[in-house]
Scaffold this active site. Structure first.
Site, PDB file in Angstrom:
ATOM      1  N   MET A 105      39.632  39.189  52.590  1.00 36.00           N
ATOM      2  CA  MET A 105      40.535  40.144  52.620  1.00 36.00           C
ATOM      3  C   MET A 105      41.250  40.842  51.348  1.00 36.00           C
ATOM      4  O   MET A 105      40.957  40.124  50.142  1.00 36.00           O
ATOM      5  CB  MET A 105      41.906  39.721  53.392  1.00 36.00           C
ATOM      6  CG  MET A 105      42.963  38.860  52.848  1.00 36.00           C
ATOM      7  SD  MET A 105      44.370  38.233  53.968  1.00 36.00           S
ATOM      8  CE  MET A 105      44.911  40.064  54.529  1.00 36.00           C
ATOM      9  N   CYS A 106      41.738  42.022  51.212  1.00 33.54           N
ATOM     10  CA  CYS A 106      42.176  42.530  50.242  1.00 33.54           C
ATOM     11  C   CYS A 106      41.088  42.503  48.899  1.00 33.54           C
ATOM     12  O   CYS A 106      40.185  42.561  49.209  1.00 33.54           O
ATOM     13  CB  CYS A 106      43.544  41.813  49.711  1.00 33.54           C
ATOM     14  SG  CYS A 106      44.684  42.738  48.603  1.00 33.54           S
ATOM     15  N   SER A 107      41.467  42.086  47.857  1.00 32.05           N
ATOM     16  CA  SER A 107      40.359  42.005  46.577  1.00 32.05           C
ATOM     17  C   SER A 107      39.529  41.090  47.047  1.00 32.05           C
ATOM     18  O   SER A 107      38.327  40.934  46.023  1.00 32.05           O
ATOM     19  CB  SER A 107      41.336  41.958  45.351  1.00 32.05           C
ATOM     20  OG  SER A 107      41.837  40.692  45.220  1.00 32.05           O
TER      21      SER A 107
END
Length: 189
Positions: free
Chosen positions: A106-108
């Site tokens: 998730m995210c970066s």
């Protein structure tokens, strides 16, 4: 049910990481955190998060993680970059995908998937504006995207539906858990 390994590199996003572990453990899934670049010192399992929280991981990153059924790559600054720049993590991601084991990011943390070159032609999501950072993938703006053994999500506010999807992938029925955690009050289904 399988076992889940959550990787913690310095600068991990605390809210994402700890919420994932919390929900998976509440769902009765064996979930362990692994500290990267820990070295051999006595306090090696402590990892500093993006907001300065020092959290003790359950284990030091080693080949033991290969015994797990899913790896999770949380985001954070520079946590996601630290995961992406670790050759052992890239190798592990490639191995898990090749073996059909789950890889969740998730995210970066989704940038690790691009670095490992496992997203070509796969449907994914990531942090706002990441469509161009995930080349070769079919990018969706959905909160959580599952494409076979790849599960991706956007960022800190999407961690609950992401963690529930991970629990479901590991064979857990999360309907009662969502009810107990009052997830419906937040508009979740």
């Amino acid at each position: 049910m399988g076992k889940v390994a959550v990787l913690m590199a310095e600068g991990y996003e605390e809210g994402e990481t700890l919420t994932i572990v919390d929900i998976l453990r509440r769902a009765g899934i064996e979930c362990s955190t692994f500290a990267l670049n820990a070295g051999d010192k006595e306090d090696a399992c402590f990892v500093k998060g993006m907001h300065g929280m020092m959290i003790k991981a359950d284990r030091i990153f080693s080949d033991e993680v290969k015994e797990y059924d899913m790896i999770v790559l949380p985001g954070g600054r520079p946590g996601g970059a630290n995961l992406r720049e670790d050759p052992a993590v890239i190798s592990l991601v490639k191995e898990f995908v090749a073996e059909g084991k789950y890889v969740a990011a998730m995210c970066s943390g989704t940038l690790v998937l691009a670095e490992a070159e496992v997203i070509r032609g796969r449907t994914v999501t990531g942090y706002t504006g990441y469509a161009e950072k995930l080349p070769g993938a079919v990018f969706k703006e959905d909160v959580v995207v599952a494409d076979g053994n790849l599960i991706t999500s956007q960022g800190p506010a999407t961690v609950y539906p992401f963690a529930y999807k991970l629990a479901e992938a590991m064979g857990s029925d999360v309907s009662v858990l969502k009810e107990r955690m009052l997830y419906h009050f937040a508009g979740g289904r």
